[in-house]
Design an enzyme around this catalytic site. Structure first.
Site, PDB file in Angstrom:
ATOM      1  N   ASP A 139       0.829  -1.208   0.000  1.00 34.58           N
ATOM      2  CA  ASP A 139       0.000   0.000   0.000  1.00 34.58           C
ATOM      3  C   ASP A 139       0.861   1.255   0.000  1.00 34.58           C
ATOM      4  O   ASP A 139       2.049   1.186  -0.314  1.00 34.58           O
ATOM      5  CB  ASP A 139      -0.969  -0.038   1.200  1.00 34.58           C
ATOM      6  CG  ASP A 139      -2.312   0.607   0.869  1.00 34.58           C
ATOM      7  OD1 ASP A 139      -2.323   1.769   0.443  1.00 34.58           O
ATOM      8  OD2 ASP A 139      -3.350  -0.058   1.045  1.00 34.58           O
ATOM      9  N   HIS A 210      -4.065   6.046   3.023  1.00 34.69           N
ATOM     10  CA  HIS A 210      -4.672   4.783   2.591  1.00 34.69           C
ATOM     11  C   HIS A 210      -3.992   3.568   3.241  1.00 34.69           C
ATOM     12  O   HIS A 210      -4.650   2.695   3.811  1.00 34.69           O
ATOM     13  CB  HIS A 210      -4.561   4.722   1.062  1.00 34.69           C
ATOM     14  CG  HIS A 210      -5.372   3.674   0.393  1.00 34.69           C
ATOM     15  ND1 HIS A 210      -4.908   2.396   0.187  1.00 34.69           N
ATOM     16  CD2 HIS A 210      -6.614   3.716  -0.158  1.00 34.69           C
ATOM     17  CE1 HIS A 210      -5.842   1.699  -0.467  1.00 34.69           C
ATOM     18  NE2 HIS A 210      -6.884   2.482  -0.692  1.00 34.69           N
ATOM     19  N   SER A 517     -11.317  -1.053  -0.961  1.00 31.31           N
ATOM     20  CA  SER A 517     -10.030  -1.016  -0.243  1.00 31.31           C
ATOM     21  C   SER A 517     -10.204  -1.282   1.236  1.00 31.31           C
ATOM     22  O   SER A 517      -9.298  -1.780   1.884  1.00 31.31           O
ATOM     23  CB  SER A 517      -9.398   0.371  -0.337  1.00 31.31           C
ATOM     24  OG  SER A 517      -8.751   0.543  -1.539  1.00 31.31           O
TER      25      SER A 517
END
Ligand SMILES: *[C@@H]1O[C@H](CO)[C@@H](O)[C@H](O)[C@H]1NC(C)=O
Ligand SMILES: *[C@@H]1O[C@H](CO)[C@@H](O)[C@H](O)[C@H]1NC(C)=O
Ligand SMILES: *[C@@H]1O[C@H](CO)[C@@H](O)[C@H](O)[C@H]1NC(C)=O
Ligand SMILES: *[C@@H]1O[C@H](CO)[C@@H](O)[C@H](O)[C@H]1NC(C)=O
Ligand SMILES: *[C@@H]1O[C@H](CO)[C@@H](O)[C@H](O)[C@H]1NC(C)=O
Ligand SMILES: *[C@@H]1O[C@H](CO)[C@@H](O)[C@H](O)[C@H]1NC(C)=O
Ligand SMILES: *[C@@H]1O[C@H](CO)[C@@H](O)[C@H](O)[C@H]1NC(C)=O
Ligand SMILES: *[C@@H]1O[C@H](CO)[C@@H](O)[C@H](O)[C@H]1NC(C)=O
Length: 736
Positions: A139, A210, A517
């Site tokens: 990520d 994220h 996600s």
């Protein structure tokens, strides 16, 4: 939609030459046939370097150089090459395929949390909360100071761990601990492309939020007193709170993670619409499967039919659904009536007994001038486009927005004080404001309310990408659905998470965001727990357990609905086998095991060239028995549109293994798709012992012509006595 710079397209001669064409270099990932290496080279790295330096370079300034070599789940290297250089490379011995290193899509559309694990029974206590499992997260990096990555209560780092905690600007290796055991970043491609990385904290440090969010969702430690500005308050924790995390900041990450000894890889991003042999995640996850590493991926956030990415037969593909939670502002009218509204306004605004204003000409709430005369009152706004008009709403104390648009409840962005209510409640409100009230109408709004147990949950999220998978339509995708909408998890403290009006920007250690996600790391965490509880299970056994125990019903025991289909029943092309159910996955009864040979037969059936096939399978393989009928715990019968009346028949063969400790017998139950006849042989399966494998055959005959597609149903093997296991697989009929 958010993008990571995965593609570094740049011009090698931008400043000097005007004739750019062939000399423009791009980063390519080059797959090589490992077995074709001449004996004279001491290692593959030497061979690749020699290969690259022997190609005819068209670049005036420098010959091409290797950026990374891959040797675990992919064989080959990445390098910056011009088109001519690539053509020259194609003629080198051992060359298989090359494709451009491209932008990766991060699966966060909006802003999101929940899961029904408990301390008393089931997967949490049985797996000891994922102890001794390592999850590799690919990520955007991690914010190591986040309280989710503190290591209180964590056991020693597993002995098999071979990874490192890489230093870099703003990233001291002492930041790793027994929770965050490794961090690596892969920036060489970006450096070679002269991208300005100063802004990107060229290290494993997260610059987007994220990666911090997904990794804390999988395996974050317990954090008391977490909330998103008063919403979703409580103790935050990952799905596998005792598992360790290793962060790989994109590129080359999967290859490294497998070599480092991770058990599960979680990757909440994907490449849109590429064939399996050109999709780095598909190729790397085949290698991961061979090494016994489970790979969990996100379906994507494009919403529409056949938009799904990561349609990879050997990885889990996770769709997103809602959570049984509602963030509320309660509205109490002057006559005592109450209406439950939606609100995520990030402060405890005091809105007590204020005048309530409804005026048809003002209710579009689109003009500051018109509203400036209203004063300290609550205005009713009927036009949903006013929802983000902070410039207008700032003229009043608060607003009540009337809209049925489900998109407004996917994001935590709620910049004006007030609530959002449905059209139905809106008419009650307007009735009160215009007719019912004898005294001047008034209202009170109480913000920062969190309700749980919302009925009719989960619902498939609007944004969740749907199957079938273009990369391999013979395998039903997505596989399952997990919580994805407004999941609360850790965030970076230096990025905005909310705002008030147009000018006050707020930050927080937690954020509530939405996307597949956010769904993927829930499934990754559950896979980590299952691996801990059943160390002997193969990746396909874990996947089968997750799929065959998933729940197609919501919490009112009605079929799960799809918010994209106006809340009609969802199909398996939206939710796969259903909503993930961790405690049932612990004890599935039967599993559909898939061997390497089964996957080889599938890849061989796809009419790829030898080179394309070898890019995926890498080492030796035998294509003598190609078959697209994989031993998968789900069925999709694809057929070409035909004339009405024509019957389409497909035969599937499956093997199931008894993973329960003893004899058991099952009988078949069918839910027939429309216009479809389904026959199963045999109709009972009698297992005498654990690990016994039995076969069955399922025949689908569809006679619905062109209309009313896709049709869907299911097959369930139900245990006749004892533990009453039930092993369900969806069946889809789809015209391509
Ligand atoms: C990749 O992303 C960058 C940054 O968002 C963008 O400028 C570029 O056009 C994208 N490239 C492709 C091929 O989509
Ligand atoms: C880089 O990291 C430091 C913390 O060490 C942080 O203060 C800074 O804002 C980060 N820069 C970016 C662009 O995120
Ligand atoms: C890393 O942190 C340790 C302990 O806080 C400190 O002693 C060391 O100087 C730091 N190293 C760098 C390169 O900042
Ligand atoms: C509604 O607002 C308009 C414009 O400000 C004003 O002229 C009108 O008198 C208001 N109507 C009522 C019923 O208050
Ligand atoms: C506000 O909305 C109303 C009704 O839709 C429209 O007639 C008016 O032109 C709009 N005013 C502005 C300033 O956009
Ligand atoms: C699944 O198949 C593999 C061979 O690929 C085998 O090693 C493993 O024991 C099987 N697992 C079960 C539960 O049967
Ligand atoms: C592969 O080619 C064969 C023969 O042309 C054809 O029958 C089959 O449908 C093709 N399979 C796929 C997956 O395209
Ligand atoms: C079904 O679809 C095919 C292909 O689009 C078309 O040729 C055929 O006429 C259609 N049949 C009917 C009954 O609509």
């Amino acid at each position: 939609m958010d993008y990571i710079h995965f593609l570094m397209l740049f011009s090698c001669l931008m400043l000097v030459y005007s004739n750019l064409g062939q000399c423009e270099r791009s980063t390519y990932i080059v797959h090589m046939d490992k077995e074709a290496m001449p004996m004279i080279f001491p290692s593959h790295g030497h061979w690749y370097s020699s290969t690259i330096s022997s190609i005819k370079s068209t670049h005036v300034q420098q010959p091409p150089e290797i950026i990374y070599t891959y040797d675990n789940v992919v064989h080959g290297f990445s390098a910056q090459l011009s088109e001519d250089e690539l053509h020259s490379l194609e003629n080198s011995p051992g060359f298989l395929t090359a494709y451009i290193d491209r932008n990766l899509t991060l699966d966060t559309t909006h802003t999101y949390k929940f899961l029904s694990l408990n301390h008393v029974t089931g997967l949490w206590p049985t797996s000891n909360y994922g102890e001794d499992i390592i999850v590799g997260v690919i990520d955007s990096g991690v914010w190591p100071e986040s309280p989710s990555f503190k290591d209180h209560g964590m056991p020693e780092i597993p002995k098999r761990w071979k990874g490192t905690c890489q230093e870099g600007p703003n990233f001291n290796s002492s930041l790793c601990n027994r929770k965050l055991i490794g961090v690596q970043y892969f920036d060489k491609g970006a450096k070679a492309a002269n991208l300005d990385l100063n802004t990107d904290n060229n290290s494993g440090r997260d610059t987007k939020g994220h990666g911090t969010h997904t990794s804390s969702t999988v395996a974050g430690n317990y954090v008391e007193g977490a909330s998103f500005f008063g919403y979703a308050p409580g103790t935050a924790r990952g799905v596998a709170p005792r598992a360790s995390v290793a962060m790989y900041k994109v590129e080359a990450g999967m290859d490294r993670a497998v070599a480092d000894g991770v058990d599960v890889i979680s990757i909440s991003m994907g490449f849109d619409q590429y064939p399996l042999y050109e999709d780095p995640i598909a190729v790397a996850s085949f290698g991961a499967f061979e090494k016994g590493v489970f790979v969990s991926t996100s379906a994507g956030n494009d919403g529409g039919t056949a938009t799904l990415h990561n349609g990879i037969p050997w990885a889990l593909t996770v769709a997103a659904g809602s959570v049984d939670r509602f963030f509320a502002g309660t509205l109490t009218l002057g006559n005592g009536a109450t209406i439950l509204g939606w609100s995520m306004f990030p402060a405890s605004a005091l809105l007590d007994n204020l005048p309530l204003i409804y005026n048809k000409t003002l209710s579009s709430c689109n003009s500051s001038d018109a509203l400036s005369g209203v004063g300290h009152a609550i205005i009713i706004c009927e036009d949903e486009s006013s929802f983000y008009r902070t410039d207008v709403i700032s003229n009043v104390a608060a607003a009540i927005f009337i809209s049925d648009n489900p998109e407004l409840q996917l994001s935590s962005h709620f910049p004006s004080p007030g609530v959002l209510i449905s059209r139905k409640d809106g008419s009650v409100l307007i009735e009160y404001a215009t007719k019912v009230a004898r005294l001047p109408p008034s209202a009170t709004i109480k913000l920062q309310q969190t309700l749980v147990g919302t009925k009719g949950s989960p619902v498939v999220a609007l944004y969740s990408s749907r199957g079938p998978a273009r990369a391999c339509p013979y395998i039903l995708k997505p596989d399952v659905m997990a919580p994805g909408t407004l999941v609360l998890a850790s965030w970076m403290p230096n990025k905005p998470t909310a705002s008030i009006g147009g000018t006050i920007i707020l930050s927080s250690e937690f954020n509530a965001i939405s996307g597949t996600s956010m769904a993927c790391p829930h499934a990754s965490g559950i896979a980590a727990l299952l691996k801990s509880a059943h160390p002997e299970w193969s990746p396909s056994a874990i996947k089968s357990a997750i799929m065959t125990t998933a729940n197609p019903l919501d919490n009112t025991r009605k079929p799960i609905r799809d918010s994209l289909l106006n809340f009609e029943a969802a199909t398996p092309l939206a939710m796969g086998s259903g909503h993930i159910d961790p405690n049932r996955a612990l004890d599935p009864g039967l599993i559909y095991n898939v061997t390497r040979h089964d996957y080889v037969n599938l890849v061989c059936s796809m009419n790829f060239t030898r080179e394309q096939t070898k890019s995926i399978l890498r080492s030796s393989y035998d294509c003598s028995t190609p078959s697209s009928d994989l031993n998968y715990p789900a069925f999709i019968a694809i057929y070409k549109q035909n004339r009405e009346g024509t019957v389409m028949t497909r035969v599937f063969k499956r093997r199931v293994t008894n993973v329960w400790d003893g004899p058991s017998s099952y009988r078949v139950e069918l839910q027939l798709p429309k216009y479809t006849k389904v026959t199963v042989r045999p109709t009972t399966l009698v297992f005498n012992k654990k690990y016994e494998e039995l076969s069955y055959q399922l025949t689908v005959s569809y006679s619905g012509g062109n209309g009313s597609l896709p049709a869907h149903g299911s097959i369930t093997w139900t245990e006749e006595a004892g533990r009453k296991h039930s092993v369900r697989s969806p069946i889809v009929i789809y015209a391509l």
